[in-house]
Design a protein around this motif. Structure first.
Motif, PDB file in Angstrom:
ATOM      1  N   HIS A  29       0.834  -1.206   0.000  1.00 34.25           N
ATOM      2  CA  HIS A  29       0.000   0.000   0.000  1.00 34.25           C
ATOM      3  C   HIS A  29       0.868   1.255   0.000  1.00 34.25           C
ATOM      4  CE1 HIS A  29      -4.012  -1.790   0.508  1.00 34.25           C
ATOM      5  NE2 HIS A  29      -3.409  -2.726   1.222  1.00 34.25           N
ATOM      6  N   MET A  30       1.967   1.217   0.752  1.00 36.26           N
ATOM      7  CA  MET A  30       2.863   2.367   0.772  1.00 36.26           C
ATOM      8  C   MET A  30       3.471   2.623  -0.599  1.00 36.26           C
ATOM      9  SD  MET A  30       4.141   4.792   2.540  1.00 36.26           S
ATOM     10  CE  MET A  30       3.765   4.274   4.226  1.00 36.26           C
ATOM     11  N   TRP A  31       3.864   1.550  -1.304  1.00 36.88           N
ATOM     12  CA  TRP A  31       4.443   1.699  -2.638  1.00 36.88           C
ATOM     13  C   TRP A  31       3.414   2.253  -3.618  1.00 36.88           C
ATOM     14  CZ3 TRP A  31       8.241   2.497  -5.685  1.00 36.88           C
ATOM     15  CH2 TRP A  31       8.186   2.158  -7.036  1.00 36.88           C
ATOM     16  N   ALA A  32       2.179   1.762  -3.535  1.00 40.77           N
ATOM     17  CA  ALA A  32       1.135   2.257  -4.428  1.00 40.77           C
ATOM     18  C   ALA A  32       0.844   3.732  -4.177  1.00 40.77           C
ATOM     19  CB  ALA A  32      -0.142   1.424  -4.265  1.00 40.77           C
ATOM     20  N   ARG A  33       1.007   4.161  -2.912  1.00 43.61           N
ATOM     21  CA  ARG A  33       0.726   5.551  -2.578  1.00 43.61           C
ATOM     22  C   ARG A  33       1.864   6.483  -3.007  1.00 43.61           C
ATOM     23  NH1 ARG A  33       0.368   5.104   2.681  1.00 43.61           N
ATOM     24  NH2 ARG A  33      -1.692   4.138   2.555  1.00 43.61           N
ATOM     25  N   THR A  34       3.092   6.015  -2.917  1.00 41.42           N
ATOM     26  CA  THR A  34       4.245   6.877  -3.209  1.00 41.42           C
ATOM     27  C   THR A  34       4.781   6.717  -4.625  1.00 41.42           C
ATOM     28  OG1 THR A  34       5.750   5.194  -2.311  1.00 41.42           O
ATOM     29  CG2 THR A  34       4.938   6.906  -0.796  1.00 41.42           C
ATOM     30  N   ARG A  35       4.325   5.708  -5.358  1.00 47.46           N
ATOM     31  CA  ARG A  35       4.852   5.466  -6.697  1.00 47.46           C
ATOM     32  C   ARG A  35       4.680   6.645  -7.639  1.00 47.46           C
ATOM     33  NH1 ARG A  35       2.441   0.340  -9.588  1.00 47.46           N
ATOM     34  NH2 ARG A  35       0.573   1.614  -9.290  1.00 47.46           N
ATOM     35  N   PRO A  36       3.524   7.342  -7.660  1.00 43.65           N
ATOM     36  CA  PRO A  36       3.390   8.482  -8.572  1.00 43.65           C
ATOM     37  C   PRO A  36       4.394   9.601  -8.323  1.00 43.65           C
ATOM     38  CG  PRO A  36       1.233   7.780  -7.777  1.00 43.65           C
ATOM     39  CD  PRO A  36       2.252   7.058  -6.958  1.00 43.65           C
TER      40      PRO A  36
END
Length: 291
Positions: A29-36
């Motif tokens: 979830h953290m990666w999906a949130r910070t990826r952009p």
């Protein structure tokens, strides 16, 4: 009294009562949130590193390819008062950008307004489309420099030819996209509206415009992009103050760092404006892609 727990139904796989439910992996979830944010930042760092390596390799002189540090110094210089000189040619970078944005807002605004109007007319009236569509296609294929000199002859060297060029550049994308969107409105919707007693005007405002709005907004984004790409051409003559005029004037003196500052400023501001237009599109037509 028996205290044996009830048996589970055959075929079920219920977990024991003392086993806590498994939670999703928090890192995902953290990666999906910070990826952009992380991916563009990483690509920017890689680009700057490659730029620095090429500049330090000595393959090209600093006049042709200055290092990022010199471009940053030029950005600071044109943004502040340095050795008694105010910005570039007496105008700060943000002021150059603001003047160019005002020209784009006026010119592209006029072109977009006329493009939407012509698109609605050509999409609803067949003979108007047959009459004007070839001329709009002809205008869309012309590069801005092909008619800018003619605009200077007709309108002089002040603001009129610049705003006119931006309006002419922004007009065709909106007109074409709106015409296509209006022509693609399902006939069943318009016939159903008329069967319910809607007038021609009500059909246009309540059926045609909402159906064509997503493609029209896409045409608006394209029009703003075309206007931005025509900015330097619009400010070739008497373009100072203005970000495109600053780029052209700095190029005359081989001031590559200032040229790169202007190009980067145009690109970054264009990205910001396109992002704002995209947010506006999502707010105005939230059903796009869902229906």
């Amino acid at each position: 009294m028996s205290t044996t727990p009830p048996l589970s139904k055959p075929g079920t796989t219920e977990p024991p009562a003392d086993v806590p439910p498994q939670r999703p992996f928090a890192g995902r979830h953290m990666w999906a949130r910070t990826r952009p944010v992380l991916l563009p930042a990483a690509s920017l760092l890689v680009f700057l590193l490659l730029w620095q390596l090429l500049a330090a390799s000595g393959t090209w002189s600093e006049t042709l390819l200055p290092p990022p540090a010199k471009v940053w110094d030029a950005c600071v210089t044109v943004s502040t008062t340095h050795e008694g000189v105010r910005g570039y040619n007496g105008t700060y970078l943000v002021e150059h950008l603001g003047i160019s944005l005002r020209r784009i807002a006026i010119g592209a605004g006029i072109g977009i307004a006329f493009g939407v109007l012509f698109g609605l007319l050509m999409g609803t009236v067949g003979w108007l489309r047959a009459l004007f569509e070839p001329w709009i296609t002809f205008l869309r294929t012309l590069p801005p420099l092909a008619y800018f000199s003619l605009l200077v002859i007709w309108l002089g060297i002040n603001e009129e030819p610049k705003i006119t060029l931006l309006a002419v550049a922004a007009f065709p994308p909106v007109a074409v996209s709106t015409t296509t969107a209006v022509a693609a409105v399902p006939r069943s919707l318009t016939e159903a509206a008329r069967a319910l007693g809607a007038s021609r005007w009500n059909v246009v405002t309540d059926v045609v415009v909402p159906s064509a709005l997503p493609e029209t907004l896409t045409g608006v984004r394209l029009a703003v992009g075309v206007a931005y790409s025509s900015l330097v051409a619009a400010e070739l003559v008497n373009g100072l103050p203005g970000i495109g005029g600053m780029v052209k004037d700095a190029a005359n003196y081989n001031n590559t760092p200032v040229v790169l500052v202007g190009i980067i400023t145009i690109g970054v501001s264009g990205l910001i404006i396109d992002g704002l237009l995209l947010r506006l599109e999502r707010a105005v037509v939230p059903w796009r892609g869902r229906a």
